[in-house]
Every structure is written in C-alpha cells, then in structure tokens.
Enzyme design. Structure first.
Site, PDB file in Angstrom:
ATOM      1  CE1 TYR A 185      96.080  37.534  19.637  1.00  0.00           C
ATOM      2  CE2 TYR A 185      95.911  35.773  21.261  1.00  0.00           C
ATOM      3  CZ  TYR A 185      95.920  37.129  20.945  1.00  0.00           C
ATOM      4  OH  TYR A 185      95.776  38.068  21.940  1.00  0.00           O
ATOM      5  CB  CYS A 186     100.810  36.351  15.359  1.00  0.00           C
ATOM      6  SG  CYS A 186     100.798  35.344  13.851  1.00  0.00           S
ATOM      7  CB  THR A 187      99.500  40.441  12.708  1.00  0.00           C
ATOM      8  OG1 THR A 187     100.033  41.123  13.841  1.00  0.00           O
ATOM      9  CG2 THR A 187      98.750  41.412  11.817  1.00  0.00           C
ATOM     10  CB  ILE A 213      94.358  39.185  14.560  1.00  0.00           C
ATOM     11  CG1 ILE A 213      94.999  38.681  15.854  1.00  0.00           C
ATOM     12  CG2 ILE A 213      93.270  40.214  14.869  1.00  0.00           C
ATOM     13  CD1 ILE A 213      95.873  39.725  16.536  1.00  0.00           C
TER      14      ILE A 213
END
Length: 246
Positions: A185-187, A213
């Site tokens: 996951y990331c932004t 996210i």
C-alpha cells in the site's frame, strides 16, 4: 458533505503514451487557463497528477482529459481545503511517473497487478486472515518519513528513503514474506501497484491496495489504521475523514 472551497484531486493511470511533449503543452495550457495549481507528471508509462482549484475548474479539466480515450478510466480521489495547498502549477515529462529504476517493470504493458478493494481489506484485517486462511501482512511502500505520520497497524516498514530503494529491500526480505498474503500500500496506489508487480514476479502471493490509503479512508473510514496520511502539499497530512489533520 465537504468543507472548503478548494477541490483537491489526485489520480494516476498507467497507459502507454507516445506524445508526451505535445500532451504536456496541452495539459499545462488548459490547467493554467483554469487557474489550477499542482503537479502533473507524464511519461511513456502514463500520468500521475495532484491538482487543486475551484471545483468547476478542476472537474472541467478532468472531463477534457477523459475525453481522450486513453484517459477515460481516470478516477480522481477528492478532498477539500479552505485554501489552495499548492504554490504553482508544474506539468513535467519524466522517464517514469513513479521512479523505480526497473525498466522491465512497465504496468502499462502488462496485466494489472491483483487489486484488493478497501472494504475487503478492512474485513480481512478484522478477521485476522484472508478468505483462504492465510496471514495478511501489510507492506508499506512509502518513504520512512511518510510512514511516521501514520500507517496500518503492524505494517512492515523497510524505512525506504525513496521508492527506487524498494527492489533491493525486497531482495533482502523476500523470504520473510513467503507463505503469507502480502498487501502493498501507499498514498494513492501508484507505488503499491508497481510494487505488487515486483512482488508477484518474485513468486509471492501479493495484492495492491486499490486506490491506496486515500481510497481506503474514503470507502471505509480508516479502521486498522493509526495516524494520518502524509500528502505532498501544504496540508501535510489528512485524517481518515480526508480533512487536513490538526
């Protein structure tokens, strides 16, 4: 319900582009004419953007971009602010829209890495395993300072200084992920999409968190996540309700 007169959008799309210079001129001119600020990155592998301005102007720019069939699938994530969080408008042509320094990793030329819906992830984290009974591990693909603002509970953090450090970090830690369901996951999804491709190439059971996210916040309210989500503008970090975090 939203708060503030400024609409902020972020989105990306991996799609093969062969007219990056001309596209840069067109997109810059139209964004400037609408008074938008932010950053648009264009490369042969696609587009990545963060823009802000009055809602009508932002949506007009997006609608015109989507009129080009290559960008029809763009799905911007939205948040609101009282003031413009960007100082200027930048539209740039780059070698990659997110730099990994792995020329063979081209999401625009391959099937998309397996994407996990935010609601499914929230359910898996709540029950403690995926639907096949495997342990779920969250792998943060962001830089260390971003992780310090907030992260999924118990997430793996390799303290990356930049995203191009990811392949080497994976090589050092691959065996620790074997036999588990790995959710990168990331932004906003762009880094974890590339990361999930590399994880799968290494024979791991891997997913990307679809939309990152920010989409997880939007669709679930942020269970199993602590803190805020760092964003690269003057708001600094967003709370799970997508408001600037105090």
């Amino acid at each position: 319900m939203h708060s503030g007169p400024i609409l902020n959008i972020s989105c990306y799309l991996f799609v093969s582009l062969d007219d990056t210079a001309a596209l840069r001129e067109r997109l810059h001119a139209r964004a400037a004419s609408l008074g938008l600020k932010g950053t648009v990155l264009i490369a042969e592998e696609g587009i990545n953007l963060f823009l802000a301005g009055p809602a009508d102007a932002v949506r007009a720019w997006v609608d015109e971009l989507r009129a080009d069939g290559r960008f029809a699938a763009l799905t911007p994530k939205e948040s609101w602010s009282e003031t413009q969080p960007f100082q200027r408008l930048k539209v740039k042509v780059k070698a990659e829209i997110i730099r990994m320094n792995q020329p063979t990793v081209r999401p625009d030329r391959a099937p998309r890495a397996a994407a996990l819906a935010p609601a499914t992830l929230a359910r898996w984290l709540g029950q403690g395993h995926d639907d096949e009974g495997r342990q779920v591990v969250m792998l943060d693909t962001r830089n260390g300072f971003e992780v310090d603002h907030g992260a999924f509970d118990g997430a793996i953090d390799w303290r990356l200084h930049k995203f191009s450090d990811f392949p080497a970090a994976l090589a050092a830690h691959r065996d620790e992920l074997a036999g588990k369901t790995v959710v990168s996951y990331c932004t906003g999804g762009i880094r974890c999409e590339k990361a999930a491709m590399v994880l799968a190439e290494q024979g791991l059971h891997a997913w990307q968190l679809d939309g990152g996210i920010l989409k997880y916040f939007e669709e679930t309210g942020g269970p199993h996540y602590h803190g805020g989500c760092f964003v690269f503008d003057e708001r600094e970090a967003l709370a799970p309700d997508l408001s600037p975090r105090k």
